[in-house]
Write a protein that holds these residues in place. Structure first.
Motif, PDB file in Angstrom:
ATOM      1  N   THR A  15      89.892  66.023 115.115  1.00  0.00           N
ATOM      2  CA  THR A  15      89.645  65.518 113.898  1.00  0.00           C
ATOM      3  C   THR A  15      89.426  66.720 112.964  1.00  0.00           C
ATOM      4  OG1 THR A  15      87.145  65.310 114.200  1.00  0.00           O
ATOM      5  CG2 THR A  15      88.453  63.443 114.429  1.00  0.00           C
ATOM      6  N   SER A  16      89.947  68.138 113.252  1.00  0.00           N
ATOM      7  CA  SER A  16      89.485  69.073 112.552  1.00  0.00           C
ATOM      8  C   SER A  16      90.365  68.990 110.975  1.00  0.00           C
ATOM      9  CB  SER A  16      89.670  70.394 113.219  1.00  0.00           C
ATOM     10  OG  SER A  16      91.266  70.513 113.545  1.00  0.00           O
ATOM     11  N   SER A  17      91.779  68.724 111.168  1.00  0.00           N
ATOM     12  CA  SER A  17      92.637  68.214 110.030  1.00  0.00           C
ATOM     13  C   SER A  17      91.950  67.217 109.083  1.00  0.00           C
ATOM     14  CB  SER A  17      93.831  67.811 110.539  1.00  0.00           C
ATOM     15  OG  SER A  17      94.676  68.935 111.219  1.00  0.00           O
ATOM     16  N   SER A  18      91.325  66.342 109.723  1.00  0.00           N
ATOM     17  CA  SER A  18      90.838  65.208 108.859  1.00  0.00           C
ATOM     18  C   SER A  18      89.789  65.879 107.956  1.00  0.00           C
ATOM     19  CB  SER A  18      90.504  64.020 109.556  1.00  0.00           C
ATOM     20  OG  SER A  18      90.201  63.149 108.937  1.00  0.00           O
ATOM     21  N   ARG A  19      88.880  66.601 108.811  1.00  0.00           N
ATOM     22  CA  ARG A  19      87.567  67.041 108.212  1.00  0.00           C
ATOM     23  C   ARG A  19      87.789  68.138 107.256  1.00  0.00           C
ATOM     24  NH1 ARG A  19      85.653  67.342 112.740  1.00  0.00           N
ATOM     25  NH2 ARG A  19      86.038  69.375 113.075  1.00  0.00           N
ATOM     26  N   LEU A  20      88.932  68.937 107.446  1.00  0.00           N
ATOM     27  CA  LEU A  20      88.910  69.976 106.406  1.00  0.00           C
ATOM     28  C   LEU A  20      89.823  69.417 105.233  1.00  0.00           C
ATOM     29  CD1 LEU A  20      88.849  73.231 105.879  1.00  0.00           C
ATOM     30  CD2 LEU A  20      90.818  73.261 107.238  1.00  0.00           C
ATOM     31  N   THR A  21      90.665  68.324 105.580  1.00  0.00           N
ATOM     32  CA  THR A  21      91.224  67.775 104.280  1.00  0.00           C
ATOM     33  C   THR A  21      90.115  67.129 103.362  1.00  0.00           C
ATOM     34  OG1 THR A  21      93.208  67.238 105.594  1.00  0.00           O
ATOM     35  CG2 THR A  21      93.013  65.967 103.624  1.00  0.00           C
ATOM     36  N   LEU A  22      89.177  66.477 104.069  1.00  0.00           N
ATOM     37  CA  LEU A  22      88.067  65.719 103.142  1.00  0.00           C
ATOM     38  C   LEU A  22      87.323  66.908 102.555  1.00  0.00           C
ATOM     39  CD1 LEU A  22      86.287  63.145 102.379  1.00  0.00           C
ATOM     40  CD2 LEU A  22      84.931  63.792 104.495  1.00  0.00           C
ATOM     41  N   ALA A  23      87.184  67.997 103.065  1.00  0.00           N
ATOM     42  CA  ALA A  23      86.341  69.188 102.199  1.00  0.00           C
ATOM     43  C   ALA A  23      87.335  69.445 101.020  1.00  0.00           C
ATOM     44  CB  ALA A  23      85.988  70.119 103.328  1.00  0.00           C
ATOM     45  N   GLN A  24      88.448  69.762 101.462  1.00  0.00           N
ATOM     46  CA  GLN A  24      89.527  70.357 100.384  1.00  0.00           C
ATOM     47  C   GLN A  24      89.509  69.110  99.304  1.00  0.00           C
ATOM     48  OE1 GLN A  24      91.225  73.038  99.719  1.00  0.00           O
ATOM     49  NE2 GLN A  24      90.958  74.002 101.776  1.00  0.00           N
TER      50      GLN A  24
END
Length: 410
Positions: free
Chosen positions: A125-134
């Protein structure tokens, strides 16, 4: 709580980066610069990423993620303070110097914060988490043009002929007004950055030392990291993506002001730049949810293909169609940086921090591609010069389809 602190930092560097889009038309007017000359703003700002990413990586390896973030905020604060003398002395090179220091601080933040967010949970879920932060980063980029348009572009800039008609005292008053339009906002930002640095220093963040150089007992070099094809292609992906995004944002005020495109004032155009970045924010919230069900690679390729078509549309049209198509690019830009970044550090373990430095170094695309587009704009016209971002998005289609696949190296 750690994610909450990190998203605040993402917001701040998004705000500071996007403020350049407002600074560019202001400096172009007051210093009477060509497109290529004024793109030295982005060349200096994003060039700092290239020059300072590896030193930033070593700083993070030495200090750890938390202290590295504090250092980045403090350095950015010093850079923001540099706008006071730059505007006071009315020197373009001094503006560029202050921008370089500011960008150095943001480089340290990027090297520390991007992998840190990606590592704050399961890898799948790293892509999803980083997208949320971005997405919070995009909220900063959405607010910056409104803020800058109100405080910076609201001042009427005189032409050289109008300035020559003023007496010495009137010229001094005029230059003071133009300086204060820049000084006030950046001094305020410097104060916020220093306060945020103090807050992060006092907050307890997980160390995650296993994903830094301290966890790399074999001491691998950068060349070994690049032997992983998905890292190498990811570095190029970040280069082309940031180049395209920054080019479009940087030229948008001037582009929308053209008589056959938007036929509007620069201050009005600045509001439309906000919608460009608002689209990126909305797209990141949507993209974060979509990536829980759809492969990040597939979504990346689809979004990049749509943007290639939108760039082609704005190049071949005029009026409302050209305006809407270029603003809509922001919506599909949304997931690109965090997705390319997360895919680029996939399955790297202790090599993560080195790969992060290389990926942040690739943000130099934001320095080179806008400058090259500025050169083309001076020779073939701004609208035709958008062929450069078009090529960038086509590469990202390749990265999503093929370049991001993790391969086993010998």
């Amino acid at each position: 709580m750690a994610m909450g602190v990190l998203t605040t930092i993402f917001f701040m560097w998004g705000f500071l980066t996007c403020l350049n889009d407002i600074l560019i038309p202001h400096l172009k007017s007051i210093f009477q610069l060509g497109y290529a000359q004024v793109m030295l703003v982005q060349f200096t700002f994003f060039g700092a990423y290239f020059l300072m990413a590896l030193p930033a990586g070593r700083l993070i390896a030495s200090l750890g993620y938390k202290k590295g973030i504090v250092a980045g905020l403090a350095i950015a604060g010093v850079g923001a303070l540099g706008f006071w003398p730059a505007a006071g002395f009315h020197l373009y090179p001094a503006f560029l110097g202050a921008l370089f220091v500011l960008a150095t601080g943001i480089t340290v933040l990027q090297v520390a914060a991007n992998p840190y967010v990606a590592l704050l949970g399961p890898e799948r879920t790293s892509s999803s988490r980083l997208t949320l932060a971005q997405a919070l980063n995009s909220f900063g980029t959405f607010l910056a043009p409104w803020f800058g348009g109100l405080l910076i572009l609201s001042n009427v800039v005189k032409t050289p002929d109008e300035l020559a008609k003023l007496g010495p005292v009137q010229q001094l008053v005029y230059q003071t007004q133009q300086a204060q339009a820049v000084q006030g906002p950046y001094i305020g930002l410097a104060v916020v950055l220093f306060l945020l640095a103090i807050f992060v220093w006092l907050f307890r963040l997980p160390a995650l030392t296993e994903a830094t150089d301290k966890g790399d007992h074999e001491r691998h070099g950068f060349a070994e990291v690049l032997r992983h094809p998905h890292v190498l292609f990811g570095v190029l992906g970040i280069f082309f993506y940031v180049g395209a995004e920054v080019s479009i944002g940087s030229f948008m005020v001037n582009y929308l002001s053209m008589p056959d495109i938007g036929h509007m004032s620069e201050q009005q155009a600045a509001h439309y730049v906000s919608f460009y970045w608002l689209g990126a924010m909305i797209g990141r919230f949507i993209g974060s949810a979509l990536m829980a069900k759809i492969s990040p690679r597939v979504l990346l390729a689809i979004f990049a293909a749509i943007n290639a078509l939108l760039v082609l549309t704005t190049m071949l049209s005029s009026g409302e169609v050209a305006v809407v198509s270029i603003i809509a690019i922001g919506l599909f830009n949304s997931i690109m940086f965090p997705t390319i970044f997360a895919l680029g550090i996939e399955h790297l373990g202790p090599l993560t921090s080195k790969a992060s430095s290389l990926l942040i170094m690739a943000i130099v695309g934001g320095a080179l591609i806008p400058y090259v587009q500025g050169v083309f704009a001076d020779h073939i016209g701004l609208q035709h010069a958008f062929f450069l971002p078009l090529l960038c998005y086509l590469y990202i289609v390749f990265y999503g389809v093929r370049g991001s696949k993790v391969r086993v190296t010998e």
